[in-house]
Design a protein around this motif. Structure first.
Motif, mmCIF file in Angstrom:
data_model
loop_
_atom_site.group_PDB
_atom_site.id
_atom_site.type_symbol
_atom_site.label_atom_id
_atom_site.label_comp_id
_atom_site.label_asym_id
_atom_site.label_seq_id
_atom_site.Cartn_x
_atom_site.Cartn_y
_atom_site.Cartn_z
ATOM 1 N N UNK A 268 -30.641 -0.866 28.223
ATOM 2 C CA UNK A 268 -29.750 -1.501 29.191
ATOM 3 C C UNK A 268 -29.023 -2.665 28.551
ATOM 4 N N UNK A 269 -27.877 -3.001 29.179
ATOM 5 C CA UNK A 269 -27.039 -4.105 28.715
ATOM 6 C C UNK A 269 -26.343 -4.695 29.927
ATOM 7 N N UNK A 270 -26.333 -6.018 30.012
ATOM 8 C CA UNK A 270 -25.677 -6.678 31.131
ATOM 9 C C UNK A 270 -24.644 -7.661 30.591
ATOM 10 N N UNK A 271 -23.403 -7.572 31.109
ATOM 11 C CA UNK A 271 -22.341 -8.478 30.655
ATOM 12 C C UNK A 271 -21.558 -8.987 31.862
ATOM 13 N N UNK A 272 -20.823 -10.073 31.641
ATOM 14 C CA UNK A 272 -19.981 -10.625 32.686
ATOM 15 C C UNK A 272 -18.610 -9.957 32.671
ATOM 16 N N UNK B 68 -16.621 -8.860 26.540
ATOM 17 C CA UNK B 68 -16.707 -7.622 25.777
ATOM 18 C C UNK B 68 -18.086 -6.991 25.953
ATOM 19 N N UNK B 69 -18.105 -5.665 26.113
ATOM 20 C CA UNK B 69 -19.363 -4.906 26.098
ATOM 21 C C UNK B 69 -19.424 -4.152 24.778
ATOM 22 N N UNK B 70 -20.554 -4.236 24.109
ATOM 23 C CA UNK B 70 -20.741 -3.515 22.847
ATOM 24 C C UNK B 70 -21.982 -2.644 22.965
ATOM 25 N N UNK C 26 -16.827 -0.423 21.993
ATOM 26 C CA UNK C 26 -16.440 -1.722 22.505
ATOM 27 C C UNK C 26 -15.577 -1.526 23.741
ATOM 28 N N UNK C 27 -15.912 -2.245 24.785
ATOM 29 C CA UNK C 27 -15.112 -2.204 26.013
ATOM 30 C C UNK C 27 -14.647 -3.637 26.272
ATOM 31 N N UNK C 28 -13.310 -3.796 26.264
ATOM 32 C CA UNK C 28 -12.814 -5.142 26.507
ATOM 33 C C UNK C 28 -11.452 -5.087 27.215
ATOM 34 N N UNK C 29 -11.251 -5.825 28.306
ATOM 35 C CA UNK C 29 -12.276 -6.585 29.001
ATOM 36 C C UNK C 29 -13.148 -5.682 29.866
ATOM 37 N N UNK C 30 -14.405 -6.021 30.029
ATOM 38 C CA UNK C 30 -15.303 -5.233 30.869
ATOM 39 C C UNK C 30 -14.969 -5.452 32.343
ATOM 40 N N UNK D 274 -24.360 -2.770 32.896
ATOM 41 C CA UNK D 274 -24.079 -3.422 34.172
ATOM 42 C C UNK D 274 -23.082 -4.539 33.918
ATOM 43 N N UNK D 275 -21.940 -4.467 34.591
ATOM 44 C CA UNK D 275 -20.921 -5.504 34.469
ATOM 45 C C UNK D 275 -20.946 -6.323 35.751
#
Lengths: 114, 116
Positions: free
Chosen positions: B10-14, B18-20, B76-80, B113-114
């Motif tokens: 799992x990964x959590x970002x604002x 960027x999500x990596x 890479x997803x930007x902006x998330x 999770x964004x």
């Protein structure tokens, strides 16, 4: 809806019964793939078919599982005498060619064996 | 034997950051890599792919990087965005003899999770 269609979406079978899962590929696609996803796992390749031909069934269990893609109608994945370990999500994908062509997935059939 | 590994479950970002997402593979015969996104109760949706002759492929907010020497790729997803919240699967195929490069080998997935 021009996407990959699968039915049923949910299937409940008792141990020993047969399960039949159907897949209609995207319009214009003649290559069909079946994958299985066990809980907490990634998708695992089962079989690759073209119309009336099984190209690669190296991922299929040796017994009880079979697949077909007839000239007319959907592709069928058949599981005979189901056991609890067959409970999984079964996904069908299709592509327009073999090789480095993106595979487009259907919504899956969730099989539960009780 | 897990040939494609996604070591972060799992990964959590604002939102806006960027999500990596990372993926490692062990089979040096793999030459085509794909990322799929999956929402609950739906099938995987193709996002982006990369051939081993490239080291980068970009499509809008999504960029995939491939490091063949390290047998590593990343998405890479930007902006998330909150709508990006889903499970992301890395997949690979190989140009082995017989042309079995249709057979996708998947990792176990990373739940992104964004947060708004």
């Amino acid at each position: 809806n021009a996407g990959v269609m699968q039915n049923p979406r949910h299937l409940v079978r008792r141990r020993g019964q047969e399960a039949r899962l159907r897949c209609s590929p995207m319009k214009g696609h003649s290559h069909v793939y079946w994958y299985r996803q066990l809980p907490e796992e990634g998708l695992k390749f089962m079989v690759y078919l073209q119309k009336e031909n099984i190209i690669d069934e190296s991922g299929m269990p040796k017994e009880r599982f079979s697949a077909e893609f007839p000239k007319e109608g959907p592709s069928i994945l058949r599981i005979q005498q189901v056991v609890r370990g067959d409970s999984a999500a079964y996904f069908c994908a299709s592509s327009s060619g073999q090789g480095n062509y993106e595979q487009y997935f259907g919504p899956g059939t969730r099989l539960t064996v009780t | 034997d897990q040939q494609v590994k996604q070591n972060s479950p799992s990964l959590s970002v604002q939102e806006g950051r960027i999500s990596i997402l990372n993926c490692d593979y062990t089979n040096s015969m793999f030459d085509y890599f794909l990322w799929y996104k999956k929402y609950p109760a739906e099938g995987p949706t193709f996002l982006i792919s990369i051939s081993s002759i490239k080291d980068k492929n970009e499509d809008g907010r999504f960029t995939v990087f491939l490091n063949k020497s390290a047998k590593h790729l990343s998405l890479h997803i930007v902006p998330s965005q909150p709508g990006d919240s889903a499970v992301y699967f890395c997949a690979a195929s190989d140009e082995s003899s017989g042309g079995s490069n249709y057979k996708l080998t998947f990792g176990k997935g990373t739940l992104l999770t964004v947060n708004p």
